[in-house]
Write an enzyme that holds these catalytic residues in place. Structure first.
Site, mmCIF file in Angstrom:
data_model
loop_
_atom_site.group_PDB
_atom_site.id
_atom_site.type_symbol
_atom_site.label_atom_id
_atom_site.label_comp_id
_atom_site.label_asym_id
_atom_site.label_seq_id
_atom_site.Cartn_x
_atom_site.Cartn_y
_atom_site.Cartn_z
ATOM 1 N N HIS A 115 -5.500 35.715 15.188
ATOM 2 C CA HIS A 115 -6.273 35.230 14.042
ATOM 3 C C HIS A 115 -7.520 34.488 14.518
ATOM 4 O O HIS A 115 -8.632 34.736 14.030
ATOM 5 C CB HIS A 115 -5.405 34.295 13.190
ATOM 6 C CG HIS A 115 -6.149 33.628 12.080
ATOM 7 N ND1 HIS A 115 -6.170 34.110 10.793
ATOM 8 C CD2 HIS A 115 -6.917 32.502 12.066
ATOM 9 C CE1 HIS A 115 -6.922 33.323 10.038
ATOM 10 N NE2 HIS A 115 -7.384 32.336 10.793
ATOM 11 N N GLU A 116 -7.318 33.577 15.463
ATOM 12 C CA GLU A 116 -8.456 32.816 15.970
ATOM 13 C C GLU A 116 -9.409 33.709 16.757
ATOM 14 O O GLU A 116 -10.624 33.475 16.755
ATOM 15 C CB GLU A 116 -7.971 31.649 16.837
ATOM 16 C CG GLU A 116 -7.093 30.639 16.111
ATOM 17 C CD GLU A 116 -7.765 30.046 14.883
ATOM 18 O OE1 GLU A 116 -9.011 30.009 14.831
ATOM 19 O OE2 GLU A 116 -7.042 29.619 13.963
ATOM 20 N N HIS A 123 -12.020 35.061 14.646
ATOM 21 C CA HIS A 123 -13.198 34.199 14.460
ATOM 22 C C HIS A 123 -14.069 34.181 15.716
ATOM 23 O O HIS A 123 -15.301 34.189 15.638
ATOM 24 C CB HIS A 123 -12.765 32.767 14.147
ATOM 25 C CG HIS A 123 -11.967 32.624 12.886
ATOM 26 N ND1 HIS A 123 -12.377 33.155 11.687
ATOM 27 C CD2 HIS A 123 -10.800 31.987 12.634
ATOM 28 C CE1 HIS A 123 -11.491 32.858 10.749
ATOM 29 N NE2 HIS A 123 -10.517 32.153 11.301
#
Length: 436
Positions: free
Chosen positions: A24-25, A28
């Site tokens: 998920h990170e 980003h």
């Protein structure tokens, strides 16, 4: 051995959670790097740092508590009205103003004159949305991939055209409850009259080839009291039974299995086998899971209230209610520990648990409130509309929307998440959900 399997299940789940958070990170981090945003940290977990390594301007690392993660995109908060990039904003008075000022000061400690043009708030609105939305997209794509591995690769237990139970009587009963002898006064089922046997495999119904059990069941239900001729394979030999008339009986409703409807009844129940499913089954499962997650989020305060009551011993814990990562870890341990189930099925159950977790993470991060990613996306879209409207009206650019003013809302939201997490973790310790 049982204890080792339990611990193995818990560890595998924790590693899966950490990987999900990390990806998920990464969702980003990667677009942030591609758009040349200054990124100073990429961490999985919270709390004390247990490992880190500096690569260029970014520090990569792991922290002790794997309950989240973060990517430090410099410039998430725009400078104050009188501050320029590379300077520390002035410190106004007032509780919320001081809070915002302190946050800006911490943000711009990482900004130098050479960073102009590399700050997050300076990006075009669509690049901001890509960066913030990519974490959500990563979890949803990962959920889709994990569901596909289980349903398309391994398969699920599904009804087949092989007969598993022949109901002796015309009774609306489950297969496991099918009587071996007819109670006094109960008429024999059409299947019993026709001489169908356990192990027979249905091939045709009234001359129409049957492709799957659902097709066969629907044809029987639609038949009412009409005659049927059934083609079967018994002991490797094809044969035909009937014609025999089906009867109208109370049967479970397709839309709500707790209710009954009047429909055609033959009196057989299918055997099951593991069968690989198509991509449509994956999408259908994700749609149903999404509906369940959204319902859970919409009723979260009520559900957490009942979990709290269960933790205090005031009511029984709802096995379908929310749980924390602690509870999910315990379930994972129990799943892997259950040696009555084949190892492959246990591992696939663990994969399904991680798929559901990723779907939940993706959807909850779409909530359009801080501190979720959806809050940042909503703020960015409002800002884009606001500045676009100014251009349409030929007004001066109003400048970037000051997202720092939403920090009090962010802190309140984070506090609520913390309270909910504590309640769920405590409940999962003192009143855990168990598989059996």
């Amino acid at each position: 051995m049982s204890t080792l399997l339990y611990l193995g299940g818990v560890i595998l789940f924790i590693l899966g959670v950490a990987a999900s958070i990390g990806l998920h990170e990464m969702g980003h981090l990667i677009p942030g790097k591609l758009y040349n945003v200054k990124i100073t940290q990429y961490f999985i977990g919270f709390g004390r740092t247990i490992w880190s390594r500096q690569r260029g301007e970014t520090e990569y690392g792991l922290k002790a508590v794997p309950l989240g993660g973060y990517v430090k995109l410099v410039g998430m908060l725009p400078p104050g009205p009188e501050a320029a990039p590379g300077t520390v904003p002035s410190r106004p008075t007032g509780m919320f103003s001081q809070l915002i000022s302190d946050a800006r000061a911490a943000e711009y400690e990482h900004v130098g004159p050479h960073d102009h043009g590399r700050l997050f708030y300076q990006l075009p609105w669509w690049k901001k949305v890509v960066i913030m939305g990519s974490g959500v997209a990563t979890n949803i794509v990962l959920a889709l991939a994990l569901y596909s591995v289980v349903f398309m690769g391994y398969g699920v237990q599904s009804p087949t055209l092989t007969i598993g139970v022949v109901n002796k009587c015309v009774l609306a009963v489950r297969a496991a409850e099918a009587p071996t002898e007819c109670p006094k006064g109960a008429p024999a089922s059409p299947a019993a009259k026709a001489g169908l046997e356990v192990g027979d495999t249905v091939t045709t119904l009234n001359g129409v080839r049957m492709e799957n059990y659902d097709q066969f069941r629907e044809a029987i239900r639609a038949n009412g009291t009409g005659p049927v001729t059934i083609g079967i394979v018994r002991g490797g030999r094809p044969m035909v039974v009937g014609p025999i008339s089906t009867v109208v009986n109370n049967v479970p409703s397709d839309s709500d299995p707790t209710q009954t409807v009047r429909a055609g009844f033959l009196g057989v129940e299918p055997d099951t086998a593991r069968q690989q499913q198509g991509f449509g089954f994956v999408l259908s499962t994700m749609k149903d899971s999404t509906r369940h997650v959204l319902s859970t989020l919409g009723h979260m305060p009520q559900r957490v209230y009942h979990v709290a009551r269960a933790a205090l011993g005031l009511e029984t814990r709802d096995p379908n209610g929310p749980m924390s990562i602690v509870g999910a870890g315990r379930i994972s341990g129990e799943v892997v520990q259950n040696q009555a189930v084949p190892l492959g099925a246990r591992l696939m159950s663990l994969v399904l648990l991680l798929a559901g977790l990723n779907l939940f993470l993706g959807l909850v991060n779409l909530v359009p409130l801080p501190p979720f990613d959806g809050g940042g996306i909503a703020t960015t879209l409002v800002d884009a509309i606001r500045r676009g409207w100014a251009r349409v009206r030929r007004r001066p650019d109003p400048g970037a929307l000051d997202s720092a003013k939403l920090l009090p809302v962010t802190y309140v939201g984070a506090a609520l998440i913390l309270v909910i997490s504590v309640v769920l973790i405590y409940a999962d310790i003192v009143a855990p959900v168990k598989l059996s």
